[in-house]
Design an enzyme around this catalytic site. Sequence first.
Site, PDB file in Angstrom:
ATOM      1  N   MET A  32       0.846  -1.196   0.000  1.00  0.00           N
ATOM      2  CA  MET A  32       0.000   0.000   0.000  1.00  0.00           C
ATOM      3  C   MET A  32       0.882   1.246   0.000  1.00  0.00           C
ATOM      4  SD  MET A  32      -3.430  -1.000   2.073  1.00  0.00           S
ATOM      5  CE  MET A  32      -2.839  -0.745   3.725  1.00  0.00           C
ATOM      6  N   GLY A  33       2.143   1.086  -0.410  1.00  0.00           N
ATOM      7  CA  GLY A  33       3.055   2.232  -0.481  1.00  0.00           C
ATOM      8  C   GLY A  33       3.588   2.629   0.882  1.00  0.00           C
ATOM      9  N   HIS A  36       9.005   0.956   3.461  1.00  0.00           N
ATOM     10  CA  HIS A  36      10.063   0.980   4.483  1.00  0.00           C
ATOM     11  C   HIS A  36      10.943  -0.253   4.276  1.00  0.00           C
ATOM     12  CE1 HIS A  36       7.537  -1.998   6.391  1.00  0.00           C
ATOM     13  NE2 HIS A  36       6.535  -1.132   6.467  1.00  0.00           N
ATOM     14  N   HIS A  39       9.412  -3.598   3.374  1.00  0.00           N
ATOM     15  CA  HIS A  39       9.063  -3.782   1.957  1.00  0.00           C
ATOM     16  C   HIS A  39      10.319  -4.045   1.133  1.00  0.00           C
ATOM     17  CE1 HIS A  39       5.637  -1.072   3.277  1.00  0.00           C
ATOM     18  NE2 HIS A  39       4.988  -2.089   2.765  1.00  0.00           N
ATOM     19  N   GLN A 155      -2.916 -12.143   7.899  1.00  0.00           N
ATOM     20  CA  GLN A 155      -3.105 -11.895   6.467  1.00  0.00           C
ATOM     21  C   GLN A 155      -2.463 -13.024   5.649  1.00  0.00           C
ATOM     22  OE1 GLN A 155      -2.799  -7.962   4.335  1.00  0.00           O
ATOM     23  NE2 GLN A 155      -0.697  -8.590   4.065  1.00  0.00           N
ATOM     24  N   VAL A 178      10.950  -7.167   9.703  1.00  0.00           N
ATOM     25  CA  VAL A 178      12.118  -6.293   9.867  1.00  0.00           C
ATOM     26  C   VAL A 178      11.803  -5.338  11.019  1.00  0.00           C
ATOM     27  CG1 VAL A 178      13.606  -4.582   8.752  1.00  0.00           C
ATOM     28  CG2 VAL A 178      12.686  -6.495   7.419  1.00  0.00           C
ATOM     29  N   SER A 187       6.500  -0.592  10.181  1.00  0.00           N
ATOM     30  CA  SER A 187       5.130  -0.488   9.684  1.00  0.00           C
ATOM     31  C   SER A 187       4.920   0.938   9.200  1.00  0.00           C
ATOM     32  CB  SER A 187       4.149  -0.783  10.831  1.00  0.00           C
ATOM     33  OG  SER A 187       2.860  -0.295  10.507  1.00  0.00           O
ATOM     34  N   SER A 188       4.152   1.089   8.141  1.00  0.00           N
ATOM     35  CA  SER A 188       3.854   2.433   7.648  1.00  0.00           C
ATOM     36  C   SER A 188       3.134   3.233   8.727  1.00  0.00           C
ATOM     37  CB  SER A 188       2.984   2.359   6.400  1.00  0.00           C
ATOM     38  OG  SER A 188       3.591   1.489   5.469  1.00  0.00           O
TER      39      SER A 188
HETATM   40  O1  PAF Z   1      -0.199  -5.782   3.604  1.00  0.00           O
HETATM   41  C1  PAF Z   1      -0.622  -4.865   2.863  1.00  0.00           C
HETATM   42  O2  PAF Z   1       0.063  -3.874   2.636  1.00  0.00           O
HETATM   43  C2  PAF Z   1      -1.989  -4.990   2.232  1.00  0.00           C
HETATM   44  O3  PAF Z   1      -2.869  -5.635   3.078  1.00  0.00           O
HETATM   45  C3  PAF Z   1      -1.957  -5.666   0.847  1.00  0.00           C
HETATM   46  C4  PAF Z   1      -1.449  -7.088   0.943  1.00  0.00           C
HETATM   47  C5  PAF Z   1      -1.065  -4.868  -0.090  1.00  0.00           C
HETATM   48  C6  PAF Z   1      -3.363  -5.705   0.260  1.00  0.00           C
HETATM   49  O4  PAF Z   1      -3.888  -4.434   0.104  1.00  0.00           O
END
Ligand code: PAF
Length: 284
Positions: A32-33, A36, A39, A155, A178, A187-188
């Site tokens: 979701m951008g 960090h 990612h 998730q 991380v 986390s964002s």
């Molecule tokens: O973990 C996330 O950032 C979101 O839940 C994902 C997997 C990109 C789905 O929108």
Amino acid sequence: MGDRAMDVICEIGEMKAQRANWSRPIGLVPTMGCLHDGHVALVRRAREETATVIVTIFVNPTQFGPSEDFGRYPRTLERDLELLQAEGTDVVFVPSASEMYPEEFSSWVEVEDVTSRFEGESRPRHFRGVATVCNKLFNIVGADRAYFGQKDAQQVAVIKRMIQDLNMNLDVVVIPTVREPDGLAMSSRNSYLGPSERAAATVLYRALRVARDMHGQGCCDAAVVARSMRESVAEEQLAQLDYAAVVDPLSFHELESIECPALAIVAVRIGATRLIDNMLLNDE
Ligand code: PAF
């Protein structure tokens, strides 16, 4: 890394048209951008293991509840694209909400059972949104492998269940969480925390360490471990506990006895910010 041209695509039709040009295996990193180091670890692993690395950036409205932070979720596209270019990403897919959910959209993926507890209970419909958008992204990209962080363990369990139940042809690769030097999981949402809240946020890691230490010292009673985690969170004045438990990492059923594999999970609200974290008790 970083020398190759990176395509930025906003339309689903364009993704499908380009797909024939992508070498396999295709690795997908859905995000979701507000990227960090967590990612970056996913992208690096995808870069090592796959021929084409595709990152998606989409703040998915359907996984946020009406009182949640969709509106204020940090959006840092320019910086994210620079970072992804430097990591050797091949394609970034950045769709709009109307591209992903046109007016007539009416199909949803509901994963039962594993979604009924913990995050699923605290955030009704969250996993319906996650499962649906991931299903769409898997189809749009035609991915062979999808990379997810262990931090969002429930998730991961939902996505794995969906892939198995719906006979989808891709593998899930899970990358360890991380952490900041003081243990806070990246986390964002950490960007929401003020200085005193940021200091208090280490309470999640402290509670997980309590669980790991107790198990390391031979305690296998999950209820006793969970109670100690809750007591640990209660010591932090700024923290409001949502849940702390020891669960099976695939079903998210609470365990009675801590046998392998077991996952300690915790969710805490610090001011207006809700944070989650987890730790495998037989792994770290
Ligand atoms: O973990 C996330 O950032 C979101 O839940 C994902 C997997 C990109 C789905 O929108």
